[in-house]
Design an enzyme around this catalytic site. Structure first.
Site, short mmCIF file in Angstrom:
data_model
loop_
_atom_site.label_atom_id
_atom_site.label_comp_id
_atom_site.label_asym_id
_atom_site.label_seq_id
_atom_site.Cartn_x
_atom_site.Cartn_y
_atom_site.Cartn_z
N GLU A 26 0.91 -13.68 -1.19
CA GLU A 26 1.46 -13.86 -1.26
C GLU A 26 3.02 -13.00 -1.18
O GLU A 26 2.95 -12.08 -2.24
CB GLU A 26 1.63 -15.18 -1.49
CG GLU A 26 1.61 -16.04 -0.27
CD GLU A 26 3.09 -16.66 0.46
OE1 GLU A 26 3.71 -15.48 0.31
OE2 GLU A 26 3.37 -17.52 1.07
N ASP A 46 5.84 -18.67 7.75
CA ASP A 46 5.61 -18.89 6.37
C ASP A 46 6.27 -17.25 6.34
O ASP A 46 7.21 -17.94 6.08
CB ASP A 46 4.06 -18.58 6.22
CG ASP A 46 3.07 -18.22 4.20
OD1 ASP A 46 4.83 -18.39 3.79
OD2 ASP A 46 2.73 -18.78 5.16
N ASN A 101 7.04 -22.13 -4.53
CA ASN A 101 6.51 -21.47 -3.72
C ASN A 101 7.67 -20.76 -3.08
O ASN A 101 7.69 -19.79 -4.24
CB ASN A 101 6.75 -22.38 -2.46
CG ASN A 101 5.32 -21.80 -1.45
OD1 ASN A 101 5.00 -21.28 -1.83
ND2 ASN A 101 5.95 -21.89 0.34
#
Length: 286
Positions: free
Chosen positions: A17, A196, A100
């Site tokens: 990520e 995303d 996040n």
């Protein structure tokens, strides 16, 4: 819609990520391995830091200091030259779930999101973005968001945000003091799209990973303001998660592809890879 083919660069990771291109290297977080990595042009990975709280979003202060979100405790950590961590900001009072994605602007203002709920055990619920000023003070951004994910600064100065569970790219006006206002829909996507991580090109398009699916809509897409989808990089057998333009000319789209399901994700199971594609666009410097 224009289609582009991807090429795998690196595999053998878990859940990748937070892709960022910085100082001629691709940076990424591996959630489940608990590591921050850099990738060489041949795909060889080097561990920069270990984050016990699970790393997520990455960014860089104006002096080049790397920052990483620690998910479990909803903090932003500095990464020292030796890989050591120290708290830069604690946004846990504003977080309804794990930390996040992260965006650090060139002026040192930073923005960080959180899941807003416990994935797999709670229903999705709204949360708020946190604005971290250059002194490390944390401020709540006005307005609610639902599963805020990737962020980037547009050429016109607006901050763009992927709201995964609202199937849209949201925009904010950004003042000189870093505050965000005038929350607006930049692009509403079909309900099968769950944006995303995002990356911007110099022609005004937003590239995003369509996460949480391995079906026909799996891949990285380009959308322009208003919602028109113009390009796709199909992904087979994995979820399309994060992306960043890189290379010396910012003409290569780097993408993280993670083979997992929601059930496997909750259990920490995933197989992650980095892929590249030439998409005929140049990235907007972040």
């Amino acid at each position: 819609m224009m289609l582009h083919r991807l090429t795998e660069l690196a595999s053998g990771h878990r859940f990748l990520e937070g892709l960022r291109w910085h100082e001629s290297a691709l940076w990424a977080s591996d959630f489940f391995a608990g590591t921050v990595l850099t990738f060489a042009p041949d795909g060889v990975a080097t561990t920069v830091a270990e984050v016990p709280g699970a790393p997520s979003g990455l960014g860089f202060l104006p002096d080049g200091t790397p920052l990483v979100v620690s998910q479990a405790d909803a903090t932003v950590q500095r990464i020292g030259p030796d890989g050591s961590l120290s708290i830069y900001a604690d946004f846990s009072p504003l977080a309804g779930g794990p930390g996040n994605d992260l965006l650090v602007a060139p002026d040192g203002h930073a923005y960080v999101g959180n899941f807003g709920f416990a994935v797999g055990t709670e229903e999705p619920k709204p949360t708020a973005l946190a604005h971290i000023d250059p002194l490390g003070a944390v401020h709540r951004v006005d307005g609610e968001v639902l599963f805020p994910n990737g962020m980037a600064l547009a050429a016109d100065g607006r901050l763009l945000l992927a709201e995964t569970f609202l199937h849209r790219i949201t925009a904010y006006d950004r003042a000189t003091d870093g505050t965000l206002s005038n929350q607006q829909v930049w692009a509403q996507l079909p309900e099968t799209f769950m944006p995303d991580g995002i990356a911007l090109d110099t022609d005004g398009g937003v590239w995003f990973g369509n996460a949480l699916t391995t079906g026909d809509d799996a891949g990285f897409f380009r959308v322009v303001e208003g919602g028109e989808l113009t390009d796709k990089v199909p992904v087979t057998g994995a979820q399309a998660v994060a992306c960043a333009f890189g290379g010396d000319d910012l003409a290569t789209l780097y993408m993280s592809c993670n083979a997992t399901t929601l059930e496997e994700f909750v259990q920490g199971q995933s197989k992650g890879a980095i892929a590249t594609a030439s998409v005929g666009r140049t990235g907007l410097p972040r």
